[in-house]
Design a protein around this motif. Structure first.
Motif, PDB file in Angstrom:
ATOM      1  N   ARG A  15      -7.989  -1.685 -13.817  1.00 54.21           N
ATOM      2  CA  ARG A  15      -7.571  -1.076 -12.538  1.00 54.21           C
ATOM      3  C   ARG A  15      -8.748  -0.921 -11.590  1.00 54.21           C
ATOM      4  O   ARG A  15      -8.611  -1.070 -10.389  1.00 54.21           O
ATOM      5  CB  ARG A  15      -6.930   0.272 -12.809  1.00 54.21           C
ATOM      6  N   ARG A  18      -9.455  -4.073  -9.896  1.00 55.67           N
ATOM      7  CA  ARG A  18      -8.424  -4.444  -8.928  1.00 55.67           C
ATOM      8  C   ARG A  18      -7.908  -3.155  -8.287  1.00 55.67           C
ATOM      9  O   ARG A  18      -6.817  -2.686  -8.597  1.00 55.67           O
ATOM     10  CB  ARG A  18      -7.281  -5.151  -9.672  1.00 55.67           C
ATOM     11  N   PRO A  20      -6.190  -0.393  -6.015  1.00 54.04           N
ATOM     12  CA  PRO A  20      -5.023  -0.483  -5.145  1.00 54.04           C
ATOM     13  C   PRO A  20      -5.449  -0.471  -3.680  1.00 54.04           C
ATOM     14  O   PRO A  20      -6.514   0.033  -3.339  1.00 54.04           O
ATOM     15  CB  PRO A  20      -4.220   0.772  -5.503  1.00 54.04           C
ATOM     16  N   ARG A  26      -1.593   0.018   3.016  1.00 50.12           N
ATOM     17  CA  ARG A  26      -0.373  -0.334   2.285  1.00 50.12           C
ATOM     18  C   ARG A  26       0.867   0.104   3.070  1.00 50.12           C
ATOM     19  O   ARG A  26       1.825  -0.653   3.192  1.00 50.12           O
ATOM     20  CB  ARG A  26      -0.425   0.345   0.906  1.00 50.12           C
ATOM     21  N   VAL A  51       1.960  -8.349  -8.360  1.00 57.40           N
ATOM     22  CA  VAL A  51       1.144  -7.136  -8.212  1.00 57.40           C
ATOM     23  C   VAL A  51       2.068  -5.950  -7.893  1.00 57.40           C
ATOM     24  O   VAL A  51       3.127  -6.124  -7.290  1.00 57.40           O
ATOM     25  CB  VAL A  51       0.058  -7.296  -7.110  1.00 57.40           C
ATOM     26  N   GLU A  53       2.172  -3.563  -5.701  1.00 49.65           N
ATOM     27  CA  GLU A  53       2.601  -3.320  -4.307  1.00 49.65           C
ATOM     28  C   GLU A  53       3.791  -4.188  -3.938  1.00 49.65           C
ATOM     29  O   GLU A  53       4.666  -3.773  -3.177  1.00 49.65           O
ATOM     30  CB  GLU A  53       1.467  -3.632  -3.316  1.00 49.65           C
ATOM     31  N   HIS A 263       3.381  -2.568 -15.052  1.00 46.17           N
ATOM     32  CA  HIS A 263       3.761  -1.704 -13.926  1.00 46.17           C
ATOM     33  C   HIS A 263       5.199  -1.220 -14.082  1.00 46.17           C
ATOM     34  O   HIS A 263       5.474  -0.022 -14.011  1.00 46.17           O
ATOM     35  CB  HIS A 263       3.576  -2.461 -12.613  1.00 46.17           C
ATOM     36  N   THR A 302      -0.192 -11.673  -2.365  1.00 47.72           N
ATOM     37  CA  THR A 302      -0.627 -10.310  -2.030  1.00 47.72           C
ATOM     38  C   THR A 302       0.306  -9.782  -0.937  1.00 47.72           C
ATOM     39  O   THR A 302       1.066 -10.558  -0.335  1.00 47.72           O
ATOM     40  CB  THR A 302      -2.061 -10.317  -1.464  1.00 47.72           C
TER      41      THR A 302
END
Ligand code: 13P
Ligand code: SF4
Length: 341
Positions: A15, A18, A20, A26, A51, A53, A263, A302
């Motif tokens: 984490r 990568r 958030p 966002r 991912v 998001e 996730h 992404t």
């Protein structure tokens, strides 16, 4: 050096590598994507490896079978496919009149690459009695050469439904093919392709983790090697992996597939613990290195690229009409067999 089974530390390291997106960025992207979705009358489909998001924003998140079923029945005008190229192509084949967008056109798949259509055609020419079953992880041109498509979620059912008098040719994943061959007892010629991400899992690393967490169930994707499948409590598609963990009375799971799936697992089972199976010899790694398996193709999409593809209506999936036409039948055959009781 991380302790061999200190998997949670490794997950945290992953984490940190990568991080958030900052919340404000966002939120802004999310608002823009939702507005574009309304403007385009679009549906947003995402694979379980995308991912977080993107998963959180999608109308539907699932495995290859669920995604193709959604694509087959959507009333939307535009399909935005957050997955890899062959998945978006499948959606286009099922919806030739619709616009199908893929956030990153380079999001490919090692299985698709392993099976060029001309090489498949050459092999098929050696035996006119072949019945070709193609794993959905292949190009539209390979689908067009196939009799029926399957996914990891229905491969056994598709093989059992194959005509008994035909010689089965299974392409392109030798590991999924071998697993289905074992389960059905049906002889099959296997194409020698594999998923570069799943074959990194090795028996010794999974065994070490299981020794440290003896109560954990081992949940394995069938693209993995037999030496790893043999350690599994259950071998199944990503969607079944999630439902297995949700309905199981057990509380700890070693997850042998691409780490994006964690996730949804953590979201749907907040009181359970999910341990990413390590893909490397963990004793030889620097402590800040990621030990989870990631598919580099799945991680190309992404939130920014998703917004951009909706803004620009590109990259779009385009296929020659003859391929579109010929690839449709084996996919529809799969959907029909899958719907049988
Ligand atoms: P499923 O989600 O259908 O199990 O597929 C896994 C996979 O590797 C997709 O590329
Ligand atoms: Fe292909 Fe493997 Fe990536 Fe799935 S995880 S898209 S099979 S390379």
């Amino acid at each position: 050096m991380i302790d061999v089974a200190d998997n949670l530390t490794a997950t945290l390291a992953w984490r940190a590598l990568r991080p958030p997106l900052p919340a404000a960025q966002r939120d802004a992207l999310t608002q823009e994507i939702l507005a574009l979705k309304r403007e385009l009358n679009a549906v947003l489909l995402a694979h379980n490896y995308q991912v977080p998001e993107i998963q959180d924003l999608a109308d539907y998140v699932g495995d290859s079978l669920g995604l193709s079923q959604q694509a087959a029945q959507t009333p939307a005008d535009v399909i935005v496919f957050c997955g890899v190229h062959f998945m978006a192509e499948t959606a286009k084949i099922l919806n030739p009149q619709k616009v199908v967008l893929l956030p990153d056109a380079d999001a490919g798949c090692s299985l698709e690459e392993s099976c060029p259509a001309d090489q498949l055609a050459a092999l098929q020419a050696t035996n006119p009695n072949f019945w070709t079953i193609a794993y959905i992880n292949c190009s539209a041109a390979v689908k067009a050469l196939s009799d029926v498509i399957c996914t990891s979620g229905n491969a056994e059912k598709i093989v059992r439904a194959a005509p008994p008098d035909r010689d089965l040719l299974f392409v392109p994943d030798e590991n999924l093919g071998e697993w289905v061959r074992e389960r059905t007892g049906r002889p099959m010629t296997l194409w020698r392709g594999n998923c570069y991400a799943h074959v990194e899992f090795r028996r010794d690393n999974v065994l070490k983790l299981r020794e440290r967490f003896p109560n954990a169930r081992v949940v394995v994707h069938p693209e993995s090697l037999r030496e790893v499948r043999d350690l599994a409590d259950v071998v199944c598609s990503t969607e079944r992996m999630i439902s297995y963990c949700r309905t199981s009375p057990d509380r700890q799971f070693i997850v042998v597939t691409e780490s994006g799936i964690l996730h949804r697992m953590q979201k749907e089972c907040p009181d359970k613990e999910f341990l990413c199976a390590p893909v490397y010899d963990v004793m030889r790694m620097p402590s800040d290195a990621c030990r989870c398996s990631e598919c580099k193709y799945m991680k190309m999409n992404t939130l920014e690229k998703l917004r951009d593809c909706m803004r620009r209506r590109a990259p779009q999936i385009e296929l020659p009409p003859a391929i579109l036409e010929r690839a449709r039948l084996p996919i529809e055959r799969m959907l029909e067999i899958s719907a049988r009781p």
